[in-house]
Design a protein around this motif. Structure first.
Motif, PDB file in Angstrom:
ATOM      1  N   UNK A  42       0.804  -1.351   0.018  1.00  0.00           N
ATOM      2  CA  UNK A  42      -0.113  -0.127   0.141  1.00  0.00           C
ATOM      3  C   UNK A  42       0.797   1.290   0.073  1.00  0.00           C
ATOM      4  N   UNK A  43       1.904   1.277   0.775  1.00  0.00           N
ATOM      5  CA  UNK A  43       2.836   2.247   0.927  1.00  0.00           C
ATOM      6  C   UNK A  43       3.568   2.602  -0.670  1.00  0.00           C
ATOM      7  N   UNK A  44       3.955   1.611  -1.403  1.00  0.00           N
ATOM      8  CA  UNK A  44       4.266   1.630  -2.699  1.00  0.00           C
ATOM      9  C   UNK A  44       3.285   2.029  -3.494  1.00  0.00           C
ATOM     10  N   UNK A  45       2.129   1.717  -3.532  1.00  0.00           N
ATOM     11  CA  UNK A  45       1.306   2.323  -4.440  1.00  0.00           C
ATOM     12  C   UNK A  45       0.856   3.574  -4.261  1.00  0.00           C
ATOM     13  N   UNK A  46       0.535   4.124  -2.932  1.00  0.00           N
ATOM     14  CA  UNK A  46       0.357   5.686  -2.545  1.00  0.00           C
ATOM     15  C   UNK A  46       1.708   6.465  -3.239  1.00  0.00           C
ATOM     16  N   UNK A  47       2.904   6.045  -2.869  1.00  0.00           N
ATOM     17  CA  UNK A  47       3.946   6.680  -3.312  1.00  0.00           C
ATOM     18  C   UNK A  47       4.057   6.849  -4.968  1.00  0.00           C
ATOM     19  N   UNK A  48       4.007   5.855  -5.653  1.00  0.00           N
ATOM     20  CA  UNK A  48       3.820   5.754  -6.802  1.00  0.00           C
ATOM     21  C   UNK A  48       2.566   6.778  -7.565  1.00  0.00           C
ATOM     22  N   UNK A  49       1.401   6.767  -7.029  1.00  0.00           N
ATOM     23  CA  UNK A  49       0.523   7.710  -7.319  1.00  0.00           C
ATOM     24  C   UNK A  49       1.036   9.058  -7.004  1.00  0.00           C
ATOM     25  N   UNK A  50       1.382   9.473  -5.882  1.00  0.00           N
ATOM     26  CA  UNK A  50       1.950  10.782  -5.525  1.00  0.00           C
ATOM     27  C   UNK A  50       2.957  11.132  -6.559  1.00  0.00           C
ATOM     28  N   UNK A  51       3.955  10.342  -6.863  1.00  0.00           N
ATOM     29  CA  UNK A  51       4.900  10.656  -7.679  1.00  0.00           C
ATOM     30  C   UNK A  51       4.377  10.988  -9.203  1.00  0.00           C
ATOM     31  N   UNK A  52       3.648  10.244  -9.700  1.00  0.00           N
ATOM     32  CA  UNK A  52       3.051  10.534 -10.939  1.00  0.00           C
ATOM     33  C   UNK A  52       2.276  11.872 -11.038  1.00  0.00           C
ATOM     34  N   UNK A  53       1.263  12.176  -9.970  1.00  0.00           N
ATOM     35  CA  UNK A  53       0.815  13.300  -9.861  1.00  0.00           C
ATOM     36  C   UNK A  53       1.796  14.630  -9.944  1.00  0.00           C
ATOM     37  N   UNK A  54       2.896  14.490  -9.068  1.00  0.00           N
ATOM     38  CA  UNK A  54       3.762  15.467  -9.078  1.00  0.00           C
ATOM     39  C   UNK A  54       4.559  15.702 -10.238  1.00  0.00           C
ATOM     40  N   UNK A  55       5.096  14.570 -10.874  1.00  0.00           N
ATOM     41  CA  UNK A  55       5.649  14.553 -12.625  1.00  0.00           C
ATOM     42  C   UNK A  55       4.642  15.309 -13.185  1.00  0.00           C
ATOM     43  N   UNK A  56       3.570  15.153 -13.148  1.00  0.00           N
ATOM     44  CA  UNK A  56       2.461  15.616 -14.528  1.00  0.00           C
ATOM     45  C   UNK A  56       2.424  17.492 -14.121  1.00  0.00           C
ATOM     46  N   UNK A  57       2.564  17.815 -12.696  1.00  0.00           N
ATOM     47  CA  UNK A  57       2.598  19.067 -12.364  1.00  0.00           C
ATOM     48  C   UNK A  57       3.916  19.855 -12.497  1.00  0.00           C
ATOM     49  N   UNK A  58       4.860  19.307 -12.816  1.00  0.00           N
ATOM     50  CA  UNK A  58       6.086  19.657 -12.785  1.00  0.00           C
ATOM     51  C   UNK A  58       6.720  19.975 -11.574  1.00  0.00           C
ATOM     52  N   UNK A  59       6.319  19.302 -10.357  1.00  0.00           N
ATOM     53  CA  UNK A  59       6.932  19.342  -9.175  1.00  0.00           C
ATOM     54  C   UNK A  59       8.243  18.674  -8.824  1.00  0.00           C
ATOM     55  N   UNK A  60       9.388  18.749  -9.490  1.00  0.00           N
ATOM     56  CA  UNK A  60      10.280  17.941  -9.596  1.00  0.00           C
ATOM     57  C   UNK A  60      11.060  17.467  -8.175  1.00  0.00           C
ATOM     58  N   UNK A  61      11.109  18.463  -7.321  1.00  0.00           N
ATOM     59  CA  UNK A  61      11.609  18.158  -6.118  1.00  0.00           C
ATOM     60  C   UNK A  61      10.923  17.053  -5.330  1.00  0.00           C
ATOM     61  N   UNK A  62       9.680  17.271  -5.273  1.00  0.00           N
ATOM     62  CA  UNK A  62       8.639  16.185  -4.671  1.00  0.00           C
ATOM     63  C   UNK A  62       8.505  15.020  -5.479  1.00  0.00           C
ATOM     64  N   UNK A  63       8.924  14.852  -6.659  1.00  0.00           N
ATOM     65  CA  UNK A  63       9.070  13.800  -7.559  1.00  0.00           C
ATOM     66  C   UNK A  63      10.191  12.883  -7.162  1.00  0.00           C
ATOM     67  N   UNK A  64      11.301  13.903  -7.123  1.00  0.00           N
ATOM     68  CA  UNK A  64      12.553  12.701  -6.850  1.00  0.00           C
ATOM     69  C   UNK A  64      12.519  12.325  -5.439  1.00  0.00           C
ATOM     70  N   UNK A  65      11.898  13.064  -4.718  1.00  0.00           N
ATOM     71  CA  UNK A  65      11.791  12.478  -3.134  1.00  0.00           C
ATOM     72  C   UNK A  65      11.037  11.392  -2.930  1.00  0.00           C
ATOM     73  N   UNK A  66       9.974  11.459  -3.540  1.00  0.00           N
ATOM     74  CA  UNK A  66       8.943  10.303  -3.634  1.00  0.00           C
ATOM     75  C   UNK A  66       9.659   9.251  -3.985  1.00  0.00           C
ATOM     76  N   UNK A  67      10.382   9.517  -5.385  1.00  0.00           N
ATOM     77  CA  UNK A  67      11.056   8.486  -6.129  1.00  0.00           C
ATOM     78  C   UNK A  67      12.346   7.648  -5.089  1.00  0.00           C
ATOM     79  N   UNK A  68      12.819   8.428  -4.265  1.00  0.00           N
ATOM     80  CA  UNK A  68      13.860   7.863  -3.439  1.00  0.00           C
ATOM     81  C   UNK A  68      12.939   6.991  -2.335  1.00  0.00           C
ATOM     82  N   UNK A  69      11.858   7.742  -1.860  1.00  0.00           N
ATOM     83  CA  UNK A  69      10.933   6.652  -0.831  1.00  0.00           C
ATOM     84  C   UNK A  69      10.815   5.317  -1.499  1.00  0.00           C
ATOM     85  N   UNK A  70      10.422   5.334  -2.554  1.00  0.00           N
ATOM     86  CA  UNK A  70      10.120   4.225  -3.335  1.00  0.00           C
ATOM     87  C   UNK A  70      11.393   2.955  -3.295  1.00  0.00           C
TER      88      UNK A  70
END
Length: 790
Positions: A42-70
């Motif tokens: 469930x953690x990985x699923x939520x992280x993947x969704x949040x990463x995708x949302x952030x990437x779409x909106x150009x929030x690069x810092x959030x994207x790479x932090x979430x990616x590292x959590x994954x």
């Protein structure tokens, strides 16, 4: 950075908050139970969704932090390392940083987050997976050369080039065998991690501002609230009725007070004739009565004032509450409209057609229930337009059109209605083909089709199973016609109409009531019982006279807009009672209150006892007792507390198609109207009895002048007249009647003692249809003549 788009910003604000809450909850569960694979997934699923949302909106810092959590949790999933408190501390720190960055993205408030420092801490936590003896055994490739290290860890350049460096190597999260590996000394590692890294995240949680800006509510709960709010409208009507009753009491009190004043005046006139002993009790009684009247009057006036204030207050509260809840249910039409762009593109390519798809009014808001239900009808209309309406580029060029067709989807608000239009500039409807199909399928006869207006012919495409295609298309049709579209729209208490011009295009216009919690109805009375008819089905209301009813193909009908439509007594359809059991309503026996309803292209005239009023009601769902009864939509409670059944005109019409309702009321009520002109009272009485016994309604005139006057005041099916009469004889009366164009076809039968050929010739020249002599008068001949002519 802040998200510029208002709608996307609001959506991200809600979704990111939910994702972060779930991530933190799952991480806490993993810290307690590291073997909980469900929490890990469930953690990985939520992280993947949040990463995708952030990437779409150009929030690069959030994207790479979430990616590292994954990455960290992926190592755990693969068994490369175990979950421990140190890893959890770094992950909590990452979640706190992401939360601040997300807040910055939706509010613009600076997050003051050292993104690289947090990322480095997460990378260090991940590095334990490869070598538990070394703090760091590998590092990401930041896309630089050997000088990258110096530039990267120089305090003055710590953040200057981090965006560029991370972007060059996919946010610095992957390493290659050919890239240089950056070694970190223990001193350097310590400098990268803030003192808070090794400590619990209590401070971060304490500093986190808790502000609940939005609440998610289940649609079902909103529906319940909307229904309850709408009930206030009914309560308001009840209170209004109570104020009306108070008004009646106040009026009664005023009458009593006037009567008491007159009694006091009478007492004043006779008090001189009374002794003191007689007068004192009467005066005492009048004084007590006056005091009671004043107290009673003040009490009623105060009660009336408070009731008026309560009605006004309740009205305002009910309207504001209903409008507020209604607004909560509103969503933009773009919620539905946006899903069609890709479909139109793909279908146009599939059919080798060029289509410019234009969407207008997508920001118009509508009830969520409308949006849920309107998707399929719009889908069908758009597919039909592409398949049936729009031509190929070659065909369009032959017609002198641009090769690219225009398909337009438009939404707008008109008053309390939502109007959605689907239009194209293609072939338009082929009326001849529609008529041939209707004839082939037995929907209408040639005579009926010939008498139809273009509007009625166009509306035939909504008939059940109607399709002009002889072959089933994979794109549209498939045996399902536009009747399904109409049925779905009618379920939403809406209406659909079509306009078309040959080779210029076609337009479907859908009108929907934006308020689905309340329903506007016409309250009618049948056999002393109230029934409701939804206003969206009511075309008009009018009085119908007995003479307006005629028979066509064995069915009773009236004329409406130049077309014959079936007429039925609603009491007969509902099988309420026989004619004799239905009380009179004060309306002339020759006139009936009639409600003309329309369902698609079908019309029906319903005769009722009385049209009461128009109301906005709260429709209650069908009870189990009437759920399977055709023609019943539901029920409501009127302001007098009585239960009122709400009728379904589509169900009534469908029921009439499948069952036979004997028009007994019409047969008994619709007697032919005769005007009998006769100066002899004896002959007049005998002929009246004869004609009434033959089921005719008979009006009497004593001479030609009175007969001509009555003829213009009423509607008659025939005139039976004597010839020799004062003031105006039968020949003159006949001549006068024929001079009026409206009575050219009115049957006139002359019954007289004048039997000569000359008299008969005069009667024929005057315009009589038949000439019967009293010398050889035959009752049967008169009745047969009437039956033949009238």
């Amino acid at each position: 950075m802040i998200i510029e788009d208002d709608e996307l910003r609001d959506l991200y604000k809600t979704s990111s908050s939910e994702h972060l809450q779930k991530l933190e909850a799952e991480l806490m569960q993993l810290e307690k139970n590291p073997q909980d694979t469900a929490a890990l997934e469930e953690f990985l699923r939520e992280a993947h969704t949040l990463k995708g949302d952030s990437r779409m909106l150009g929030l690069n810092d959030i994207e790479m932090l979430v990616h590292q959590l994954e990455d960290c949790l992926t190592q755990v999933k693969q068994g490369a390392r175990a979950i421990d408190s140190q890893l959890c501390d770094r992950l909590y720190q990452g979640l706190d940083a992401i939360d601040k960055l997300a807040t910055e993205a939706v509010t613009g408030k600076a997050a003051n987050v050292n993104t690289f420092e947090v990322l480095a801490a997460l990378i260090e936590a991940e590095s334990y997976a490869a070598n538990s003896d070394e703090l760091v055994s590998s590092e990401p490739d930041f896309g630089g050369d050997s000088n990258t290290k110096d530039a990267l860890f120089d305090d003055s350049n710590l953040f200057a080039d981090d965006e560029e460096l991370f972007n060059e190597a996919d946010c610095g999260l992957e390493s290659s065998d050919d890239s240089p590996i950056l070694e970190l000394s223990s001193v350097e590692k310590t400098s990268l991690v803030s003192t808070s890294t090794a400590e619990p995240t209590i401070a971060a949680v304490a500093d986190r501002e808790l502000q609940i800006d939005s609440i998610r509510v289940e649609p079902r709960k909103l529906d319940i609230l909307m229904t309850q709010a709408s009930e206030l409208a009914v309560a308001k009507l009840r209170v209004s009725r109570q104020t009306f009753e108070i008004e009646k009491i106040f009026t009664l009190w005023e009458e009593w007070e006037q009567n008491a004043r007159r009694d006091r005046q009478k007492l004043a006139r006779i008090e001189k004739s009374l002794t003191r002993e007689q007068l004192l009790p009467i005066q005492h009684l009048f004084q007590k009565t006056q005091e009671r009247f004043e107290y009673f009057g003040n009490l009623i006036e105060s009660l009336k004032l408070r009731a008026d204030e309560d009605v006004a207050s309740l009205s305002i509260i009910a309207e504001q509450l209903e409008a507020g809840i209604q607004n909560l249910r509103l969503l933009p039409l773009s919620t539905v409209f946006n899903i069609f762009n890709r479909m139109v593109r793909d279908l146009a390519k599939q059919q080798q057609k060029q289509i410019d798809f234009i969407v207008e009014g997508a920001d118009t808001k509508a009830d969520k229930q409308i949006l849920e239900a309107i998707k399929d009808p719009l889908l069908h209309l758009i597919r039909n337009a592409i398949d049936h309406g729009i031509e190929t580029p070659q065909e369009r060029e032959r017609k002198g059109k641009a090769p690219t067709a225009t398909l337009r989807l438009q939404g707008k608000r008109t008053g309390n209605s939502i109007v959605i239009e689907v239009s194209d500039d293609g072939r338009g409807l082929d009326l001849d083909s529609i008529k041939k199909t209707a004839l082939r399928k037995g929907i209408h006869t040639e005579a009926e089709l010939a008498a139809m207006s273009e509007e009625r012919v166009r509306s035939l495409i909504f008939a059940s199973g109607f399709s002009t295609r002889t072959k089933v298309s994979e794109l549209s049709g498939r045996g399902v016609g536009l009747d399904v579209v109409r049925a779905n729209i009618e379920k939403l208490k809406g209406a659909i109409e079509v306009n078309s011009t040959r080779d210029r295009g076609c337009q479907f216009r859908i009108s929907l009531n934006n308020s689905l919690a309340t329903t506007s109805v016409i309250i009618v009375e049948v056999a002393q019982t109230a029934y409701a008819i939804p206003i969206e089905y009511v075309r008009t209301m009018r009085m119908v006279s007995r003479q307006d009813i005629f028979t066509i193909e064995g069915s009773q009908a009236v004329s409406f807009e130049g077309q014959p439509i079936s007429i039925f007594w609603l009491a007969d359809i509902l099988q309420l009672s026989t004619v004799e059991e239905i009380p009179t309503t004060g309306i002339s026996s020759d006139d009936f209150a009639c409600v003309i309803v329309q369902v698609g292209s079908n019309y029906l005239a319903l005769v009722v006892d009385l049209v009461v009023e128009r109301l906005d009601i709260v429709l209650k769902p069908q009870s189990k007792l009437v759920r399977n009864i055709r023609g019943i939509l539901g029920a409501t409670i009127l302001d007098n507390g009585n239960v009122c059944m709400v009728l379904s005109p589509p169900g009534l019409i469908e029921g009439l198609k499948n069952t036979s309702v004997a028009p007994k009321r019409i047969e008994q009520k619709s007697k032919k109207q005769l005007l009998l002109v006769e100066d002899s009272i004896i002959i007049r009485t005998q002929m009246k009895r004869l004609l009434q016994g033959a089921n005719y309604e008979v009006a009497i005139a004593v001479d030609g002048a009175e007969g001509f006057q009555k003829l213009q005041q009423g509607n008659f099916d025939a005139v039976v007249s004597d010839v020799e009469m004062p003031n105006m004889n039968g020949f003159e009366l006949t001549t006068r009647i024929r001079q009026l164009e409206a009575y050219n076809e009115l049957p006139i039968i002359l019954v007289t003692t004048l039997a000569s050929a000359e008299d008969k010739r005069r009667g024929a020249e005057a315009g009589a249809n038949a000439y019967l002599t009293k010398g050889d008068f035959d009752q049967k001949l008169l009745l047969e003549t009437l039956q033949r002519l009238a």
